[in-house]
Design an enzyme around this catalytic site. Sequence first.
Site, PDB file in Angstrom:
ATOM      1  N   ASP A 445     -12.540   3.794  -4.788  1.00 16.29           N
ATOM      2  CA  ASP A 445     -12.868   2.845  -3.711  1.00 16.29           C
ATOM      3  C   ASP A 445     -14.203   2.120  -4.103  1.00 16.29           C
ATOM      4  O   ASP A 445     -15.046   2.541  -4.900  1.00 16.29           O
ATOM      5  CB  ASP A 445     -12.851   3.511  -2.536  1.00 16.29           C
ATOM      6  CG  ASP A 445     -12.233   2.685  -1.545  1.00 16.29           C
ATOM      7  OD1 ASP A 445     -12.491   1.559  -1.475  1.00 16.29           O
ATOM      8  OD2 ASP A 445     -11.942   3.342  -0.329  1.00 16.29           O
ATOM      9  N   ASP A 503      -6.014  -2.096   3.265  1.00 17.30           N
ATOM     10  CA  ASP A 503      -6.165  -0.934   4.279  1.00 17.30           C
ATOM     11  C   ASP A 503      -5.005  -1.120   5.253  1.00 17.30           C
ATOM     12  O   ASP A 503      -4.908  -0.148   6.112  1.00 17.30           O
ATOM     13  CB  ASP A 503      -7.544  -1.107   4.582  1.00 17.30           C
ATOM     14  CG  ASP A 503      -8.383  -0.461   3.409  1.00 17.30           C
ATOM     15  OD1 ASP A 503      -7.991   0.485   2.927  1.00 17.30           O
ATOM     16  OD2 ASP A 503      -9.687  -0.304   3.861  1.00 17.30           O
TER      17      ASP A 503
END
Length: 696
Positions: A445, A503
Amino acid sequence: MSNTEVVHLHDDTSSVVITLAGASLPVVAHWGRTLGDVDQAALNGLVDAVSWTNPNNAPDDPVPLALLPDAGAGYVGRPGLRGHRGGEHFAPALAVTSFSGEDGSIFRYVASDEAAELTVSGTVELLPSGMLRLRHVVRNDGTTPYSLEGLETALPVPSHAAELLDFTGRWARERAPQRQAFHYGSWVRENRRGRTGHDATIGLLAGTPGFSFRDGEVWALHVAWSGNHVTYAENLVDGLPVLGGGELLLPGEITLAPGEEYTSPWLYAAYSSAGIDGISAAFHRQLRERSLRPRPVVLNTWEAVYFDHDLARLTSLADTAAAIGVERFVLDDGWFRHRRDDSAGLGDWYVDETVWPDGLTPLIKHVRALGMEFGLWFEPEMVNTDSDLYRAHPDWVLGPRPGVLPPPSRNQQVLNIAHPEAYAYILDRISSVLSDNDIAFVKWDHNRDLIGSRVHEQTAAYYRLLEELRLRHPHVEIESCSSGGGRIDLGVLAHTDRVWTSDCNDALERQLIQRWTGVFLPPELMGAHVGPTKSHTTGRVHDLSFRVATALFGHFGIEWDINSATDEERAGLQAAIEYYKDVRALVHTGVTVHSDHPDPSAWVHGIVAADQSEALFGYVQLATSVQNKPRRVRLPGLDPARTYRVSFDAPAGRPRLIQRLPADWKSVELPGSVLSEVGIQLPVLEPEQALLLRLK
């Protein structure tokens, strides 16, 4: 023509004709529809036929657009090479010293300016996928530093490419399309976020008026770089329309020492005579050159447990996951020291002894005994100021100048992995965790922008870090995640195995996000998960059937506390997973197609096998329609001479309808010509519902 050389790169789809007149920089005379195996006389005639006229009030000698737009030759548009040596030589007079064309697929040239003490070399490759890729290298031949400000490659498009399509977006709503006329002037998309960016255009397309997925000529390009970059379209009154791009260099970021070189990122380009789907076919073929094993069904724990890491809860979740057919179990954020929320711990890449007194081994052994792979989340390029790492090495933070921190974002700062000691620390910690544990997958990430920082060195260090980790741990697959879809480009995909597309797991939002990301990425590279009934990011509530029908057209997974699901929901998920495994080879190797459906409230998209023997289509009702009765649905990409059996599949439940009579879900048999040209009538679906059509 005696002083002009002509090089022709071509395949059965496209042609690039490059000309060199004397020592002038190479010029593209044609990029577009294939010309086939034309002889040299015809190529010379083409160049003569498109030669520049010389209007009044113009330079005495015409100034064409070069592959590296040449301000030194009088080009008045965006220059390809920008820089200076002590304020001088900002418009070098480059002259070609050598060139070569190999096998109709590669063109290379070298040009130099002795006074400016610079050498530039360029490469144009027509790849087996049908893609073009182009790059330039500049070398400082002098004895003093050269300040480089830009090195961007350009390609002309014909004047009938009169419309532009690119993309914008934000967190949880990436890659929203925007279309406009190709006006006079410059349309410049600069990204200064230090990563590819949620709002950055994943590509720039120019096409004939009204071009669509299946119709029109389209030209497209993409900058394969995960840091700051620029993409532009320029239409000058005294030249051809042009598309170009490269890395966006910040002032003072690249200073070439004597003998030093800078290499631009690859600029990928594609041409299609058959709409946007033809562009997708080229990009997908290119990205599929590195073969992947079948994409395992993933369960990621983030929306199941968040930071609440508890061995009993996670082993129970793993039991349920294995029972319904999950193949990879990924532990997300919260496993390392001091990480009980997002305000602390980033950088302290040791298993937290207070939460995991026996390490991750008990959970990993449990997951592996259930027959699943184990994956783990990292965010290596970031650091919390509340961390042991920051307290020990505050000088490792990337900022505008030493000792000055950028404004915090998501409670974190950027770790300067171009710093040799920081790089060595991160490499050692990740490698140690991977060596000490049975880990098959890393979710990597990157959750904030790089503000006021030197981005080039950071991006290059990131690529080196990925390369070294892959050498040390070749069995570990890596996902590019950047607060969702903030780092998706062909540069990062040269080092990773998939992207986290967004997301947002809201199936309605995901329809748009996956539709336009999929123009450039094949389905198997796009993480697509079934979220909970109520979306974490939007609050929308969707039926399981709609969530499944959306996630099936990607790398399928789950982002949900399935222990809280009902027995019926778990049974539906299990059926969906079995269905995914059945269609996985088709979806992840077939040709992506879209129908130009006349009703904007509904989308039709699918995957057709390379041999056209089978297909899977999705009919998606996005909203209510002006039409009382749906328009017929045409299914493109089929073999018109074959007959197909069409079944209406519902692994996770039938879509809900708005009609008086029940739907007839019996299969039908029709020729491909009928299915693609005439179409079939489907029932009236409620909004935010989807129907799967399986063809064999």
